[in-house]
Scaffold this active site. Structure first.
Site, short mmCIF file in Angstrom:
data_model
loop_
_atom_site.label_atom_id
_atom_site.label_comp_id
_atom_site.label_asym_id
_atom_site.label_seq_id
_atom_site.Cartn_x
_atom_site.Cartn_y
_atom_site.Cartn_z
N ASP A 173 -8.32 -3.29 2.66
CA ASP A 173 -7.15 -4.15 2.41
C ASP A 173 -7.36 -5.57 2.93
OD1 ASP A 173 -5.62 -2.03 1.33
OD2 ASP A 173 -5.16 -1.33 3.35
N ASP B 80 0.86 -1.18 0.00
CA ASP B 80 0.00 0.00 0.00
C ASP B 80 0.90 1.24 0.00
OD1 ASP B 80 -2.39 1.43 0.17
OD2 ASP B 80 -2.25 1.57 2.35
#
Length: 935
Positions: free
Chosen positions: A586, A322
């Site tokens: 996520d 990320d």
């Protein structure tokens, strides 16, 4: 007002993409119940496997079934035998239960991700039903409901704002710390939290069709997959089990059908061989090794929630990271301002600060304040009026007056560059230059604001704005900068064979700019590629989608399902894939990845879906984790090599010895060998190893081949010792070690029920008749010992026992390196445990007590000249012969180690020396200032 939807469609409202009507008067209770029956509750109903079923499944499979068979055999044998020995039964049962419960508790963690996601859903909600506002359970909401949300509320379902706007906190979903402004007609995501404002909204999607519901579905899909480490353990165990079962069946058939031995004694022998050879303790040893490693990782702020992730981290080839908060600081920083004419950077920043909120500022206002010099001068101005940011006007404005001096009054404004530029009188003159700058900032993914000021005429009423003449001062730009150590971390990861791909929900330009600053590749894909993926296209521009994913350096504007898809494609191409994240969005990809890594500050949902949790900001600590995981991998691989060598040697020797020579050793001695060897190898968790430069891989073919070659050489060594000890030289009448071996001299145990007369006897057999040529005397008298210098089968059995025990311990040092055994010092704990086991084995071989009336079946010539199976009791061999055995074992140990080295060079391409790998490790650890201690 009544209409189908705010945008004319509602694609996620129901299972059939039904069109749903919205009404300000809300739904009736009857209509709500009807829709509840169609769309289901506003919750995700996952399939839950009962805990007892999960537990029982841990006792089903090749390894558990084999152990269970051994348990049954040991129980039957214990019940039928006069001694009623239940030790083997109890030990096997404990090992079965330990292995089963370890796997059970590991798997139970899989459900934690969904439970944490559920906590992100609101429990109650205010909804318009039957024309009145009611508080209902959030699970009873349906598409079309008219709800109200206010400060502090958790958005209970996906919805669209009816009137007004809100500022919401989506950090629990996306991990982004900045508040998001949602205007009229725009969508609210379930699970986000209202921080500013109050409004009504229409529910557009519920349950599994919401933003957070889709994440929960994806997490549920990936929860059932078996870990990579468990698959490897199964394959290793399968090789050993096949060898063990095949050899045991051969031995059983030969003893029962050829030698006509009793079924129970043969079962006892086969049971002991199975216990000694099958990797019953493999799960315990490997789990213990990883548990020790996880404690050491915890000291570096790396928390391991699933032990198998350590092995997978060692083999990780791609890390999907990320961007925000992981590669970057997740904190806006102001870059050098771009100014017009003679305006200085200090002036434009100061005016922008005057046009900002200084009480409870948002991220941008706070960034401007922190970047303003001479903050004390702000107190010299009186704020007459302040207009906060409006999503429609897209700017803020402040009217200020000097407190002293000429008390000049002026206005300052900041906002969207096009809007601020439109306020100026010389718009056309500035347009081209400003537009180029706006385009430059946009291409680089920078957030930008323009600033303008307007000096009010002296004596003019500041409330009137019809005479305002704005001066365009310039532009401020902001970015979320990379962490100081991120670039170095990525470079180091590349040298260690780990490719880092950026996965971000930000715009494509922002992703590319961040990648440029970090020295990453520039091959990025955005919403066009992801839209094609959503359409189910397998090929784009003639290229396979999976190939595109594998070659890409990063992806932007991704949704949770896209992250899940990217990880899945990489896994299908054989990559052990890691994924970092911090938000609910996520969680699906974290659960799907081989190694899910929740970064510092992650939400509870992200942590629950992850295998590893980082307590230190950024990626740098991952390098430490990779280095340590590769050390742990080395230890587990060395154990597997050792275990296969010992199994192969043991079974090959006894299969040939029993079938060709009718020779075996007592069951208790095999149990002792197993206990001492496994007790030693458990300390391999503390061995001194060097991590590999590239990702680790289980080359099971190479491992099995090397183990079989070394095991074969060791077996040859046993047979050479057997023949040297039991064969007398014609010239001297002594064996090759200076002792006279008499094939009819042995200790036995009495059996009054035996049919053969010589089995009635207990004690030393035919001691007075040990001279060559003397016929067998079945009625000889029991003696305490053989004549001086004469040895028999009892001593021969003990010699083979000592060779197996000492040689097995030395095998540990062969298995732990690909190069010569002295190329790397063993760990002190391993050396200490090995020394203890060697000393214990030697003392047992020297002083084996004759009172241990546990025998081995050995072929002895009888009075008719036939070889019959006789129960021979093992007897100590004394220090002289023990010294000879030690020297012999060391000699064959050196030969085995030499053959191992040359075999590795022949079959394995990775032939770097330990010294080269040590140099790589040194550079990695100190280049990044990671003081990774030897472990």
């Amino acid at each position: 007002m009544s209409y189908q939807s705010l945008d004319g469609k509602n694609p996620r409202a129901g299972p059939n993409n039904d069109m749903v009507e919205f009404n300000e008067d809300g739904l009736t209770t009857a209509e709500a119940q009807k829709r509840l029956a169609i769309y289901g509750p506003n919750a995700v109903v996952e399939k839950v496997t009962p805990w007892w079923k999960l537990l029982l499944l841990k006792f089903w499979g090749p390894m558990p079934i084999l152990i269970e068979i051994a348990i049954i055999l040991s129980l039957v044998n214990a019940i039928a035998s006069p001694e009623k020995d239940y030790v083997s039964f109890v030990v096997l049962l404990l090992l079965l239960l330990i292995n089963g419960f370890i796997g059970f508790f590991e798997e139970r963690n899989a459900g934690n991700a969904i439970n944490a996601l559920k906590k992100s859903l609101a429990p109650k909600c205010s909804v318009m039903r039957d024309g009145v506002w009611q508080v209902v359970d959030a699970k009873d909401l349906v598409p079309g409901d008219f709800i109200t949300v206010k400060l502090g509320d958790i958005i209970p379902a996906d919805a669209k704002i009816h009137k007004g706007n809100l500022e919401v906190d989506e950090s629990a979903l996306t991990g982004e710390s900045f508040l998001v402004t949602v205007a009229e007609g725009e969508s609210l995501k379930s699970g986000s939290i209202v921080r500013v404002g109050e409004t009504e909204a229409f529910v557009t999607a519920t349950g599994a069709n919401t933003y957070i519901g889709e994440a929960m579905k994806l997490v549920a899909q990936s929860s059932a997959s078996e870990g990579h480490f468990q698959k490897v353990l199964f394959n290793v165990a399968k090789v050993i089990i096949v060898i063990a079962l095949a050899a045991t069946v051969v031995i059983f058939c030969l003893k029962v059908f050829k030698d006509h031995d009793g079924v129970l004694p043969v079962l006892d022998l086969c049971l002991v061989l199975l216990v000694a050879s099958i990797p019953i303790a493999m799960q315990v040893v490997c789990t213990g090794t990883m548990a020790v490693g996880s404690r050491k990782l915890a000291a570096h702020n790396v928390i391991v929630s699933r032990l198998g992730a350590i092995e997978e981290l060692a083999g990780m080839t791609i890390l999907c990271s990320d961007k925000t908060g992981t590669l970057t600081l997740n904190k806006l920083q102001m870059r050098d301002p771009w100014t017009m004419g003679s305006i200085t950077p200090e002036q434009i920043t100061f005016c922008a600060c005057l046009a900002s909120k200084r009480v409870n500022p948002d991220a941008i206002d706070d960034c401007i304040y922190q970047g303003t010099e001479h903050k004390d001068k702000l107190e010299e101005f009186e704020e007459l009026d302040f207009v906060p940011f409006d999503p429609v006007a897209k700017r803020t404005e402040a009217t200020v007056r000097e407190k002293t001096g000429g008390k000049t009054t002026f206005r300052v404004t900041k906002g969207a560059p096009q809007v601020i530029l439109g306020l100026t009188a010389n718009y056309e003159e500035l347009a081209e230059e400003v537009e180029l700058k706006i385009k430059e900032y946009a291409e680089r993914g920078l957030r930008s604001l323009a600033v303008a000021r307007c000096l009010l005429p002296e004596g003019a009423a500041w409330e009137k704005r019809d005479q305002d003449s704005w001066e365009f001062m310039g532009m401020l730009s902001f970015h979320d900068p990379p962490r100081g150590d991120t670039k170095q971390t990525i470079e180091t990861a590349k040298t260690m064979g780990v490719e880092v791909k950026m996965i971000t929900g930000d715009h494509l330009a922002i992703g590319k700019e961040t990648a440029r600053l970090l020295g990453m590749g520039g091959l990025f894909y955005g919403k066009e590629f992801l839209a094609a993926v959503d359409d189910g296209k397998a090929n784009i521009d003639g290229r396979d989608v999976g190939d595109i994913v594998e070659a890409a350096d990063g992806f932007a504007q991704v949704a949770p399902k896209h992250k899940f898809f990217i990880v899945d494609q990489l896994q299908k191409r054989g990559h052990l894939t890691g994924m970092t994240g911090d938000g609910v969005n996520d969680a699906p990809a974290l659960k799907k990845a081989d190694i899910g890594i929740a970064v510092d500050g992650a939400t509870e949902a992200a942590k629950a879906a992850s295998d590893i949790v980082l307590l230190t900001p950024g990626l740098s600590v991952i390098i430490t984790a990779i280095i340590r995981s590769r050390k742990i991998f080395q230890r587990m691989k060395n154990y597997c090599i050792y275990r296969i060598i010992c199994t192969f040697q043991l079974l090959l020797f006894f299969t040939i010895a029993i079938s060709a020579f009718n020779f075996s050793i007592p069951a208790i001695s095999l149990v002792l060998i197993t206990l001492l060897n496994d007790g030693t190898i458990m300390t391999i968790a503390h061995d001194n190893v060097i991590p590999a430069k590239k990702p680790e891989a289980w080359k099971l073919g190479v491992i099995a081949a090397v183990a079989c070659v070394v095991g074969t050489v060791a077996t040859i060594g046993l047979f050479v010792m057997y023949f040297l000890y039991t064969t007398n030289k014609p010239s001297s009448g002594d064996n090759y070690f200076g002792f006279s071996f008499d094939a009819q001299c042995y200790y036995t145990i009495g059996d009054p029920k035996a049919k053969d007369a010589h089995l009635h006897f207990e004690g030393l057999k035919c001691a007075p008749l040990c001279k060559a040529g003397t016929p067998f005397n079945p009625t000889g008298t029991a003696q305490d010992s053989c004549p001086a210098g004469v040895v028999g089968w009892s001593e021969a059995v003990c010699v083979i026992y000592m060779c197996l025990s000492v040689g097995g311990q030395l095998t540990v040092y062969i298995a732990r390196t690909k190069h010569s055994f002295w190329s790397r010092r063993p760990g002190y704990t391993l050396m200490a445990a090995s020394a203890f086991a060697q000393i214990a084995s030697t003392f047992l071989a020297v002083y084996w007590p004759i009172q241990f009336k546990i025998s081995a079946a050995v072929g002895i010539p009888n009075y008719a000249g036939e070889t019959v199976s006789s129960p021979v009791v093992m007897k100590g061999i004394g220090w002289e012969m023990a010294g000879i055995v030690w020297g012999y074992c060391i000699g064959f140990f050196l030969l085995e180690d030499l053959i191992k080295v040359y075999f590795y060079y022949a079959v394995d391409n990775d032939n770097k020396t330990d010294e080269e790998l040590a140099e790589v490790t040194f550079q990695v650890e100190f280049k990044l200032n990671f003081q990774v201690v030897s472990s």
